[in-house]
Scaffold this motif. Structure first.
Motif, PDB file in Angstrom:
ATOM      1  N   THR A 150     -18.604  26.227  18.256  1.00  0.00           N
ATOM      2  CA  THR A 150     -19.007  24.969  19.029  1.00  0.00           C
ATOM      3  C   THR A 150     -20.463  24.533  18.598  1.00  0.00           C
ATOM      4  OG1 THR A 150     -19.745  24.412  21.419  1.00  0.00           O
ATOM      5  CG2 THR A 150     -20.234  26.617  20.672  1.00  0.00           C
ATOM      6  N   LEU A 151     -20.784  23.322  18.914  1.00  0.00           N
ATOM      7  CA  LEU A 151     -21.912  22.782  18.478  1.00  0.00           C
ATOM      8  C   LEU A 151     -23.278  23.072  19.402  1.00  0.00           C
ATOM      9  CD1 LEU A 151     -20.425  19.418  17.028  1.00  0.00           C
ATOM     10  CD2 LEU A 151     -21.180  21.106  15.725  1.00  0.00           C
ATOM     11  N   GLU A 152     -22.965  23.258  20.578  1.00  0.00           N
ATOM     12  CA  GLU A 152     -23.897  23.504  21.560  1.00  0.00           C
ATOM     13  C   GLU A 152     -23.409  24.588  22.426  1.00  0.00           C
ATOM     14  OE1 GLU A 152     -24.888  19.921  23.669  1.00  0.00           O
ATOM     15  OE2 GLU A 152     -25.292  18.634  21.840  1.00  0.00           O
ATOM     16  N   PRO A 153     -23.832  25.705  22.062  1.00  0.00           N
ATOM     17  CA  PRO A 153     -23.267  27.075  22.988  1.00  0.00           C
ATOM     18  C   PRO A 153     -23.759  27.075  24.189  1.00  0.00           C
ATOM     19  CG  PRO A 153     -24.934  27.599  21.173  1.00  0.00           C
ATOM     20  CD  PRO A 153     -24.582  26.289  20.947  1.00  0.00           C
ATOM     21  N   GLU A 154     -24.878  26.489  24.454  1.00  0.00           N
ATOM     22  CA  GLU A 154     -25.474  26.531  25.817  1.00  0.00           C
ATOM     23  C   GLU A 154     -24.940  25.440  26.674  1.00  0.00           C
ATOM     24  OE1 GLU A 154     -27.684  28.754  26.444  1.00  0.00           O
ATOM     25  OE2 GLU A 154     -27.835  29.476  24.320  1.00  0.00           O
ATOM     26  N   ASP A 155     -24.100  24.454  26.261  1.00  0.00           N
ATOM     27  CA  ASP A 155     -23.234  23.536  27.331  1.00  0.00           C
ATOM     28  C   ASP A 155     -22.079  24.004  27.527  1.00  0.00           C
ATOM     29  OD1 ASP A 155     -22.615  21.497  28.579  1.00  0.00           O
ATOM     30  OD2 ASP A 155     -22.974  19.996  26.708  1.00  0.00           O
ATOM     31  N   PRO A 156     -21.839  24.317  28.815  1.00  0.00           N
ATOM     32  CA  PRO A 156     -20.644  24.797  29.398  1.00  0.00           C
ATOM     33  C   PRO A 156     -19.457  23.987  28.921  1.00  0.00           C
ATOM     34  CG  PRO A 156     -21.974  24.142  31.056  1.00  0.00           C
ATOM     35  CD  PRO A 156     -22.768  23.981  30.095  1.00  0.00           C
ATOM     36  N   ILE A 157     -19.704  22.550  28.841  1.00  0.00           N
ATOM     37  CA  ILE A 157     -18.582  21.543  28.855  1.00  0.00           C
ATOM     38  C   ILE A 157     -18.376  21.133  27.478  1.00  0.00           C
ATOM     39  CG2 ILE A 157     -18.582  21.034  31.172  1.00  0.00           C
ATOM     40  CD1 ILE A 157     -20.027  18.490  30.380  1.00  0.00           C
ATOM     41  N   ALA A 158     -19.191  21.720  26.345  1.00  0.00           N
ATOM     42  CA  ALA A 158     -19.259  21.229  25.027  1.00  0.00           C
ATOM     43  C   ALA A 158     -17.990  21.386  24.530  1.00  0.00           C
ATOM     44  CB  ALA A 158     -20.297  21.929  24.249  1.00  0.00           C
ATOM     45  N   ARG A 159     -17.712  20.707  23.591  1.00  0.00           N
ATOM     46  CA  ARG A 159     -16.225  20.616  22.738  1.00  0.00           C
ATOM     47  C   ARG A 159     -15.985  22.103  21.825  1.00  0.00           C
ATOM     48  NH1 ARG A 159     -13.854  16.394  18.219  1.00  0.00           N
ATOM     49  NH2 ARG A 159     -11.936  17.887  18.006  1.00  0.00           N
TER      50      ARG A 159
END
Length: 226
Positions: A150-159
């Motif tokens: 993932t590109l943003e591990p902190e974002d729960p809805i990240a692609r």
């Protein structure tokens, strides 16, 4: 004296013309095998097409989840077909001026396929550059036999990007990125070769013109064609 002059004139007329030292025959084409168009260009297209195909199939061994645009084996196969047509054009005795319909049709198809090969190489470079920049920002973790990136591990809805059957994520973050770079270099070289082939074909056909350099007496009206 008159007979001696006539004999001298006849012996001088029987002398054979010396071949041009520049490697040109009577029609102005190169006599050396490697200089004739499009042998060298077709050979480069074949080698680069095979290299692109081999690297693409090596990329598929990393993970079966890779998309077709990430493994451009189709581009290498198409460029191999272009090179085969170039060899056919070489073996039917390439001439700048067409003398048969077969030469004209094959030259036209080869010109179009070189243009298509140029476009395909540019598209592959764009795809590989996009995936390289995307993979460069990945943060991956191993979950069983898969690699989840993932590109943003902190974002729960990240692609998220899932690479199946990858037990070591370094194969994605390092090896796959190396293959992307290699594909960009190979396709850039292929684009240059295809552009060169299309340009030479176009130049031979449409940039041939007469200049005012006379090769013989005014009565013969022979002009040099360049």
């Amino acid at each position: 004296m008159g007979s001696e002059k006539s004999q001298a004139g006849s012996s001088g007329g029987q002398k054979k013309a010396k071949p041009d030292r520049g490697g040109l025959d009577s029609e102005g084409s190169h006599t050396c095998c490697g200089c004739r168009f499009p042998l060298l260009i077709a050979l480069l297209q074949l080698l680069l097409g095979i290299a692109i195909t081999v690297v693409a199939f090596l990329m598929t061994t990393i993970s079966p989840s890779l998309l077709a645009r990430e493994t451009p084996h189709w581009a290498g196969i198409i460029l191999c077909v272009v090179s085969v047509l170039g060899f056919v054009l070489y073996f039917i005795t390439y001439l700048p001026d067409e003398r048969t319909y077969t030469q004209f049709i094959i030259k036209l198809v080869y010109f179009l396929l070189c243009s298509v090969g140029l476009i395909i190489s540019i598209i592959v470079i764009a795809f590989q550059g996009h995936h390289y920049s995307l993979t460069n920002g990945f943060i991956c973790r191993e979950i069983r036999e898969d690699c989840i990136c993932t590109l943003e591990p902190e974002d729960p809805i990240a692609r998220t990007f899932t690479y199946a059957e990858v037990t070591d994520c370094t194969a994605v973050t390092s090896t796959l990125m190396l293959y992307y770079l290699l594909q960009m270099v190979l396709n850039l070289s292929q684009a240059i070769v295809c552009l060169l082939g299309a340009f030479i074909m176009w130049k031979h056909r449409y940039q041939v013109f007469f200049v005012g350099l006379q090769l013989a007496s005014p009565s013969t009206q022979q002009w040099q064609k360049v």
